[in-house]
Design a protein around this motif. Structure first.
Motif, PDB file in Angstrom:
ATOM      1  N   ASP A   1     -40.684  -1.442 -37.117  1.00  0.00           N
ATOM      2  CA  ASP A   1     -41.043  -0.031 -36.941  1.00  0.00           C
ATOM      3  C   ASP A   1     -40.249   0.588 -35.800  1.00  0.00           C
ATOM      4  O   ASP A   1     -39.749   1.717 -35.906  1.00  0.00           O
ATOM      5  CB  ASP A   1     -42.548   0.073 -36.679  1.00  0.00           C
ATOM      6  N   HIS A   2     -40.112  -0.146 -34.703  1.00  0.00           N
ATOM      7  CA  HIS A   2     -39.354   0.342 -33.550  1.00  0.00           C
ATOM      8  C   HIS A   2     -37.898   0.610 -33.909  1.00  0.00           C
ATOM      9  O   HIS A   2     -37.295   1.574 -33.422  1.00  0.00           O
ATOM     10  CB  HIS A   2     -39.443  -0.691 -32.422  1.00  0.00           C
ATOM     11  N   LEU A   3     -37.337  -0.233 -34.778  1.00  0.00           N
ATOM     12  CA  LEU A   3     -35.924  -0.110 -35.151  1.00  0.00           C
ATOM     13  C   LEU A   3     -35.716   0.791 -36.372  1.00  0.00           C
ATOM     14  O   LEU A   3     -34.571   1.016 -36.790  1.00  0.00           O
ATOM     15  CB  LEU A   3     -35.337  -1.493 -35.447  1.00  0.00           C
ATOM     16  N   GLY A   4     -36.796   1.273 -36.962  1.00  0.00           N
ATOM     17  CA  GLY A   4     -36.682   2.113 -38.151  1.00  0.00           C
ATOM     18  C   GLY A   4     -36.357   1.333 -39.403  1.00  0.00           C
ATOM     19  O   GLY A   4     -35.773   1.876 -40.354  1.00  0.00           O
ATOM     20  N   LEU A   5     -36.733   0.066 -39.435  1.00  0.00           N
ATOM     21  CA  LEU A   5     -36.482  -0.782 -40.594  1.00  0.00           C
ATOM     22  C   LEU A   5     -37.714  -0.813 -41.495  1.00  0.00           C
ATOM     23  O   LEU A   5     -38.851  -0.721 -41.023  1.00  0.00           O
ATOM     24  CB  LEU A   5     -36.149  -2.214 -40.151  1.00  0.00           C
ATOM     25  N   GLU A   6     -37.486  -0.963 -42.780  1.00  0.00           N
ATOM     26  CA  GLU A   6     -38.583  -1.070 -43.726  1.00  0.00           C
ATOM     27  C   GLU A   6     -39.393  -2.329 -43.451  1.00  0.00           C
ATOM     28  O   GLU A   6     -38.834  -3.386 -43.134  1.00  0.00           O
ATOM     29  CB  GLU A   6     -38.012  -1.115 -45.151  1.00  0.00           C
ATOM     30  N   ASP A   7     -40.717  -2.221 -43.561  1.00  0.00           N
ATOM     31  CA  ASP A   7     -41.571  -3.385 -43.351  1.00  0.00           C
ATOM     32  C   ASP A   7     -41.216  -4.473 -44.368  1.00  0.00           C
ATOM     33  O   ASP A   7     -41.137  -4.207 -45.563  1.00  0.00           O
ATOM     34  CB  ASP A   7     -43.040  -2.976 -43.512  1.00  0.00           C
ATOM     35  N   GLY A   8     -40.988  -5.675 -43.898  1.00  0.00           N
ATOM     36  CA  GLY A   8     -40.569  -6.762 -44.777  1.00  0.00           C
ATOM     37  C   GLY A   8     -39.070  -6.978 -44.791  1.00  0.00           C
ATOM     38  O   GLY A   8     -38.568  -7.823 -45.539  1.00  0.00           O
ATOM     39  N   THR A   9     -38.337  -6.245 -43.942  1.00  0.00           N
ATOM     40  CA  THR A   9     -36.879  -6.442 -43.849  1.00  0.00           C
ATOM     41  C   THR A   9     -36.568  -7.820 -43.267  1.00  0.00           C
ATOM     42  O   THR A   9     -35.684  -8.534 -43.752  1.00  0.00           O
ATOM     43  CB  THR A   9     -36.242  -5.348 -42.974  1.00  0.00           C
ATOM     44  N   VAL A  10     -37.273  -8.172 -42.208  1.00  0.00           N
ATOM     45  CA  VAL A  10     -37.091  -9.497 -41.598  1.00  0.00           C
ATOM     46  C   VAL A  10     -37.861 -10.511 -42.431  1.00  0.00           C
ATOM     47  O   VAL A  10     -39.042 -10.342 -42.705  1.00  0.00           O
ATOM     48  CB  VAL A  10     -37.598  -9.514 -40.142  1.00  0.00           C
ATOM     49  N   ARG A  11     -37.172 -11.561 -42.843  1.00  0.00           N
ATOM     50  CA  ARG A  11     -37.810 -12.606 -43.653  1.00  0.00           C
ATOM     51  C   ARG A  11     -37.978 -13.877 -42.837  1.00  0.00           C
ATOM     52  O   ARG A  11     -37.145 -14.171 -41.969  1.00  0.00           O
ATOM     53  CB  ARG A  11     -36.973 -12.896 -44.908  1.00  0.00           C
ATOM     54  N   VAL A  12     -39.037 -14.619 -43.150  1.00  0.00           N
ATOM     55  CA  VAL A  12     -39.325 -15.810 -42.338  1.00  0.00           C
ATOM     56  C   VAL A  12     -39.663 -17.020 -43.196  1.00  0.00           C
ATOM     57  O   VAL A  12     -40.369 -16.921 -44.200  1.00  0.00           O
ATOM     58  CB  VAL A  12     -40.479 -15.560 -41.344  1.00  0.00           C
ATOM     59  N   TYR A  13     -39.116 -18.158 -42.799  1.00  0.00           N
ATOM     60  CA  TYR A  13     -39.600 -19.461 -43.217  1.00  0.00           C
ATOM     61  C   TYR A  13     -40.595 -19.923 -42.152  1.00  0.00           C
ATOM     62  O   TYR A  13     -40.457 -19.586 -40.969  1.00  0.00           O
ATOM     63  CB  TYR A  13     -38.487 -20.504 -43.241  1.00  0.00           C
ATOM     64  N   VAL A  14     -41.544 -20.723 -42.552  1.00  0.00           N
ATOM     65  CA  VAL A  14     -42.465 -21.351 -41.605  1.00  0.00           C
ATOM     66  C   VAL A  14     -42.265 -22.857 -41.658  1.00  0.00           C
ATOM     67  O   VAL A  14     -42.316 -23.462 -42.733  1.00  0.00           O
ATOM     68  CB  VAL A  14     -43.936 -21.010 -41.920  1.00  0.00           C
ATOM     69  N   LEU A  15     -42.017 -23.445 -40.498  1.00  0.00           N
ATOM     70  CA  LEU A  15     -41.965 -24.902 -40.395  1.00  0.00           C
ATOM     71  C   LEU A  15     -43.401 -25.418 -40.364  1.00  0.00           C
ATOM     72  O   LEU A  15     -44.158 -25.073 -39.452  1.00  0.00           O
ATOM     73  CB  LEU A  15     -41.247 -25.318 -39.115  1.00  0.00           C
TER      74      LEU A  15
ATOM     75  N   TYR B   1     -36.774 -18.747 -38.702  1.00  0.00           N
ATOM     76  CA  TYR B   1     -37.694 -19.873 -38.884  1.00  0.00           C
ATOM     77  C   TYR B   1     -38.735 -19.756 -37.769  1.00  0.00           C
ATOM     78  O   TYR B   1     -38.376 -19.580 -36.598  1.00  0.00           O
ATOM     79  CB  TYR B   1     -36.975 -21.217 -38.771  1.00  0.00           C
ATOM     80  N   LEU B   2     -40.016 -19.853 -38.137  1.00  0.00           N
ATOM     81  CA  LEU B   2     -41.101 -19.780 -37.167  1.00  0.00           C
ATOM     82  C   LEU B   2     -41.705 -21.168 -36.991  1.00  0.00           C
ATOM     83  O   LEU B   2     -42.223 -21.743 -37.947  1.00  0.00           O
ATOM     84  CB  LEU B   2     -42.177 -18.795 -37.631  1.00  0.00           C
ATOM     85  N   PRO B   3     -41.690 -21.713 -35.771  1.00  0.00           N
ATOM     86  CA  PRO B   3     -42.166 -23.080 -35.533  1.00  0.00           C
ATOM     87  C   PRO B   3     -43.576 -23.140 -34.962  1.00  0.00           C
ATOM     88  O   PRO B   3     -44.107 -22.164 -34.420  1.00  0.00           O
ATOM     89  CB  PRO B   3     -41.167 -23.591 -34.503  1.00  0.00           C
ATOM     90  N   LYS B   4     -44.173 -24.322 -35.059  1.00  0.00           N
ATOM     91  CA  LYS B   4     -45.396 -24.711 -34.334  1.00  0.00           C
ATOM     92  C   LYS B   4     -46.607 -23.837 -34.632  1.00  0.00           C
ATOM     93  O   LYS B   4     -47.566 -23.829 -33.864  1.00  0.00           O
ATOM     94  CB  LYS B   4     -45.137 -24.735 -32.827  1.00  0.00           C
TER      95      LYS B   4
END
Length: 626
Positions: free
Chosen positions: A268-282, A246-249
């Motif tokens: 990229d640093h971890l060798g993960l596909e772009d878009g692996t981390v998903r985010v909600y926005v508050l 969750y990304l705040p403020k």
């Protein structure tokens, strides 16, 4: 020091070597290049705020033909859905109830502290947002305790499993008494039911323990992003779980774009596909509501949904309109999600998530917080639970795919609202397209007639004082209620976090500096309908409410705080509210006094902050003890 690009305070790198691993240190070093960029963007944010105040300007929609700053995306393309997104992952498709709260307790040994995680993962919530921001205390090294507890829980360490077994028995004992049934059949299986989500700290905050190679405090957002993802992504992926934040403020699409670049750099640093981390926005900031589709587009494949909170958003509206003497909020109790500008805010969010991107992907709308806790008299609990259910039913009817609760006991009370409907979510529900007219902008600032009373002021003051005190004790999430109701079990405690303090002092500032009119007589204070809320009245009420806290029982106000953090809270509340210039964040004054219990030192730090902000427009955000 393992890496010359970052400096960790005292011996924390050694005592938290399980968190500051070689992998996390390398990633922190890699992302430290974003630190000056964040600081510059936050300076731009404050300058934009100050210019609006100086020029008496309202927030406006972006020019449709312009580029979203920091991206190659046209505003018009963002609004029409002409951007790249990604489908909602399987474990987020059903999020009827998300619980919220920190993964650690202040000054608690591991087995006690990690109970927070056990309660959360055994609660039956579809997701749990483990908070690194508004609800997590920051005294001592709590932010690192939070990360450690999450890592141990995700690893299913022996210490966590031992605690979870005990907690499951306690939870079932409560549920049999309250619900007439158990809520946990197989505790080990239950631990895998809830999707783990982490709320990082906002771009406006600094970490208390880490500096970059230039000696500048590291942005807390970088620290939280790196420590959570790097320490846990492999174990989450092994379990088939998404990596969710969750990304705040966030105030603007350019800020969202910066988050997007940081997350992509880490992937990229971890060798993960772009878009692996998903985010909600508050959606906690008024300016963000003017840029919802632009924020979606800027976060691209990482974005999954919006959340509509209450307290932070009201505070942002108050702050954005602090220059307008005609914009005065009523009692906080009147500003519900159906009140004027709140109703229009919620409507824009549901329209934004149900606008498809170029691949036809919709996004999620997670409803706001239910702060009630089912603890009190039978009558009080019944009234509060009825109110909670009606609030959830309203959000479900309006199009939310789920909502938040602030306590695990509320999960099985709220969950049936969505459960009985049967559908996983409300993705793609049809609503009118978003508009960008002057009328749409005015709706986001719509005031409605509502009471403004002395009792309302007392409640604002009492809870602001209590919250500042709890913050200083390391409890950024605390069960609170106004002092006049301490011995009334028909009035329940509400779970409150940082936003609680922010909005209460903001409204008090409004009432004083805009000469708010009281709407009814008050016999106790002698105030009459039509009187203005003066500085003298505020100071009189402040002293009276403070005295109530000094004589309160240890249950409501810890005795050990009454000559330490409570006087500091009073000083901060009084200074913030009476200061002629509206300060941007209540949390700033609290943060610079963390781990300080001396009132004279507090006064020096507060004076230093105000002098710096008024003189140069700069906030003091670093740890003054580092």
């Amino acid at each position: 020091m393992s890496n010359p690009k970052i400096h960790i305070r005292e011996n924390l790198e050694k005592s938290y070597s399980d968190i500051f691993t070689n992998e996390t240190l390398a990633a922190l070093s890699k992302l430290s290049s974003f630190n000056p960029i964040i600081k510059e963007l936050m300076d731009v944010r404050i300058q934009r705020r100050n210019n609006r105040i100086k020029n008496k300007q309202r927030i406006k929609f972006l020019d449709p033909d312009s580029l979203i700053e920091g991206t190659t995306i046209l505003v018009n393309d963002a609004r029409s859905g002409n951007f790249e997104g990604k489908p909602v992952p399987d474990d987020l498709l059903r999020q009827w109830v998300q619980g919220t709260g920190p993964a650690a307790k202040p000054n608690a040994p591991l087995k006690n502290s990690i109970r927070n995680v056990a309660y959360a993962l055994l609660s039956g919530a579809d997701g749990w947002m483990f908070d690194g921001e508004d609800a997590l205390g920051q005294i001592n090294s709590m932010s690192l305790d939070n990360q450690r507890n999450l890592k141990l829980a995700i690893q299913r360490s022996p210490v966590f499993l031992e605690v979870a077994h005990t907690v499951a028995q306690e939870m079932n004992k409560w549920s049999i008494g309250f619900l007439g049934r158990t809520i946990i059949e197989d505790w080990e299986k239950q631990l895998d039911f809830t999707t783990i989500i982490f709320r990082a700290r906002g771009l406006h905050l600094d970490d208390r323990h880490i500096k970059d190679e230039m000696g500048s405090a590291m942005a807390a957002s970088i620290v939280d992003l790196v420590l959570y993802v790097v320490n846990n992504y492999e174990n989450l992926q092994k379990k088939g779980s998404s990596i969710v934040l969750y990304l705040p403020k966030i105030q603007t699409a350019s800020e969202a774009g910066l988050w997007n670049r940081m997350i992509s750099a880490l992937e990229d640093h971890l060798g993960l596909e772009d878009g692996t981390v998903r985010v909600y926005v508050l959606v906690e900031q008024l300016e963000a509501t003017f840029q919802l589709m632009e924020i979606r587009a800027a976060l691209g494949k990482h974005f999954v949904g919006f959340n509509t909170g209450r307290w932070d958003y009201i505070n942002s509206v108050s702050d954005a309109m602090c220059w307008d003497r005609n914009f005065v909020n009523p009692n906080i109790e009147s500003i519900t999600m159906t009140y004027g500008y709140m109703r229009n805010y919620e409507d824009r969010v549901r329209r934004a998530v149900n606008t498809p991107d170029r691949s036809g992907n919709f996004a999620l709308w997670q409803g706001g917080m239910e702060p009630n806790i089912p603890v009190g008299s039978e009558h009080g609990v019944a009234i509060s639970m009825d109110k909670a259910l009606k609030g959830g039913e309203r959000e479900q009817l309006e199009g939310a795919s789920g909502k938040w609760v602030a306590h695990w006991k509320m999960v099985h009370i709220i969950r049936p609202i969505w459960e009985k409907k049967g559908f996983q979510n409300q993705l793609g529900r049809k609503f009118p397209a978003l508009g960008y007219s002057l009328e749409d902008a005015d709706g986001l600032l719509e005031l409605e007639e509502a009471p403004r009373t002395v009792d309302g002021a007392r409640n604002l003051i009492s809870v602001a004082l209590q919250y500042g005190n709890a913050f200083g004790q390391g409890m950024q999430a605390a069960a609170l209620k106004p002092a006049d109701f301490f011995n009334n079990d028909n009035v329940l405690y509400l779970m409150e976090d940082m936003a609680t303090g922010e909005i209460r002092v903001s409204i008090l500032w409004e009432w004083i500096h805009k000469k708010a009119v009281i709407t009814c007589d008050d016999q106790g204070s002698g105030v009459r309908k039509g009187d203005t809320f003066s500085p003298d009245l505020f100071e009189k009420l402040l002293e009276e409410e403070y005295e109530k806290l000094l004589i309160a029982s240890d249950r409501d106000v810890h005795d050990g705080s009454k000559d330490t953090t409570l006087p500091i809270s009073k000083e901060i509340v009084k200074t913030f509210v009476l200061n002629k210039e509206k300060l941007p964040w209540f949390i700033d004054l609290l943060n610079i006094n963390l781990n300080n219990v001396e009132i004279d030192e507090a006064r020096k730090r507060i004076a230093k902050y105000i002098l710096e902000f008024i003189g140069s427009g700069k906030r003091i955000t670093e740890n003054l003890d580092f």
